[in-house]
Design an enzyme around this catalytic site. Sequence first.
Site, mmCIF file in Angstrom:
data_model
loop_
_atom_site.group_PDB
_atom_site.id
_atom_site.type_symbol
_atom_site.label_atom_id
_atom_site.label_comp_id
_atom_site.label_asym_id
_atom_site.label_seq_id
_atom_site.Cartn_x
_atom_site.Cartn_y
_atom_site.Cartn_z
ATOM 1 C CD GLU A 196 6.073 5.988 -3.032
ATOM 2 O OE1 GLU A 196 5.489 6.751 -3.836
ATOM 3 O OE2 GLU A 196 5.870 6.025 -1.804
ATOM 4 C CD GLU A 197 5.265 6.889 1.390
ATOM 5 O OE1 GLU A 197 5.263 8.059 0.961
ATOM 6 O OE2 GLU A 197 4.249 6.171 1.396
ATOM 7 C CG HIS B 118 5.822 1.849 -1.498
ATOM 8 N ND1 HIS B 118 5.763 2.381 -0.220
ATOM 9 C CD2 HIS B 118 4.834 2.473 -2.195
ATOM 10 C CE1 HIS B 118 4.792 3.277 -0.161
ATOM 11 N NE2 HIS B 118 4.210 3.351 -1.337
ATOM 12 C CG ASP C 135 8.999 3.129 1.698
ATOM 13 O OD1 ASP C 135 8.460 2.497 0.769
ATOM 14 O OD2 ASP C 135 9.313 4.327 1.608
ATOM 15 C CG HIS D 94 1.108 10.019 3.332
ATOM 16 N ND1 HIS D 94 2.039 10.720 2.589
ATOM 17 C CD2 HIS D 94 1.266 8.730 2.958
ATOM 18 C CE1 HIS D 94 2.724 9.900 1.816
ATOM 19 N NE2 HIS D 94 2.255 8.675 2.031
ATOM 20 C CG ASP E 192 3.540 1.826 -8.465
ATOM 21 O OD1 ASP E 192 3.329 1.090 -7.482
ATOM 22 O OD2 ASP E 192 4.364 2.759 -8.447
ATOM 23 C CG ASP F 19 0.940 5.260 0.449
ATOM 24 O OD1 ASP F 19 1.546 4.524 -0.349
ATOM 25 O OD2 ASP F 19 1.240 6.449 0.650
#
Length: 447
Positions: A151-152, A82, A84, A420, A178, A117
């Site tokens: 996804e987030e 992903h 995003d 994050h 994944d 990520d």
Amino acid sequence: MTQEDRTLAVEHLKEALTYRTISSIEEDSVDFREYDAFLAFLKRTYPMVHEKMELTMINTYSPVYHLKGIEKVHLPVLLLGHYDVVPVEENTMMDWERDPFGGEVHAHHIYGRGAMDDKNQVISIMESLEALLHEGYEPGRDIYVAIGFDEEIGGERGARAIAEHFREKGLRFDLVLDEGGAVVLNTVEGVKTPLALIGVAEKGSSMIRITAYGDGGHSSMPQKGSSIEVLSQAVRNLMKNPMRPRLTAPVRGMLHGMAPFLGVKGILLRHADLTFPVLAKILSSSGVMNSMVRTTMAMTMAKAGSAMNVMPQEASVYVNVRILPGDTFQDVLSHMKKVNRDLDLSYEVLVKEEASSISPHDSEAFKTIERNALKVHPDAKVLPYLMAGGSDSRKYECVSENILRFSCVRMTKEDLDSIHSTNERIHVDNLFSMIRFYVELLREYET
């Protein structure tokens, strides 16, 4: 990879990190021009992928690539990623060593939101396919790549819609791979060997708001049993009475695999089924290991009052629940009500998500990931793993029994803490390892 290939891969990830593809549950605050620019970047940067692979766009921003195989005997393989990313909090900008959206390299690390990520995964998949297609790569089975854009914030418009698209086409996959596990270093006391953790399941992430009630009034004449007092007692009851620990198949496999490295302590792990009552108490003392053996509850936000001299009539706490496979959301709610049965509380369900199913770790799909992880990290010990976090992968349970979660990076505690968070980054060697892993994996399916 040649030096030129490595240089280009670094430049491509650097550019990918400059696009502010920040997802938000408030769609009006999302700048989809950044998403358009990122997709244009992929098309411009990976011409062979876009020439040789069929492209389908799901909900405008999720590309699904399909490379047809020579034979149709075997089920296809699906690679996920992903693009995003989560926001960067404004008050933390000064703490970043490099611009989080600058795509800068410092001390052999590429800095930026999404570096670990999950733009690193997207770029690694695309780099490997581009290189192989230049060599004339022809797989024996169909290869799919699906890239999510939300996804987030839960993956409803991206991964869930893609999975439904596959289901409607009658597709089943031999393997869905994944993000998730990694090659971790020095995470278990006494284990010096790198552990390649392949996620075979993930916990469910649900949100519940608990509200307590009490009499209002002026703070100069406080009443007993205020809403904050009641809520504090409720939180205390939950913290003192956690849900019971349980041994799941992924954790059992992980503990058995670690046992040979821990000497006398390893005896407990080797016989985990018998020693679990004792083992659970030991594991519960570690935040990481505690999350592996029980459903956890974390108080993430609280709200009460509107003035400093007024007693609030309501006080609320938001509880993030990570549900262990085998427990259910209803089990959690029942437990909350049981330990707080004498308190005046209400429970509001904000997000309800059950734990994922558990993929077998004795399957050929798992062995394939293990084999290729060891080609890149031959000093590692491969183990099954239960993810405490979430990913898009759970959305694909309707199309595969083998859903695995693994990124072929060596991850230190500092790397893990940056995800994050401030100074998210990836070492250039990790980027090259990821690309090599996907190249090796895809070659296994070559005719």
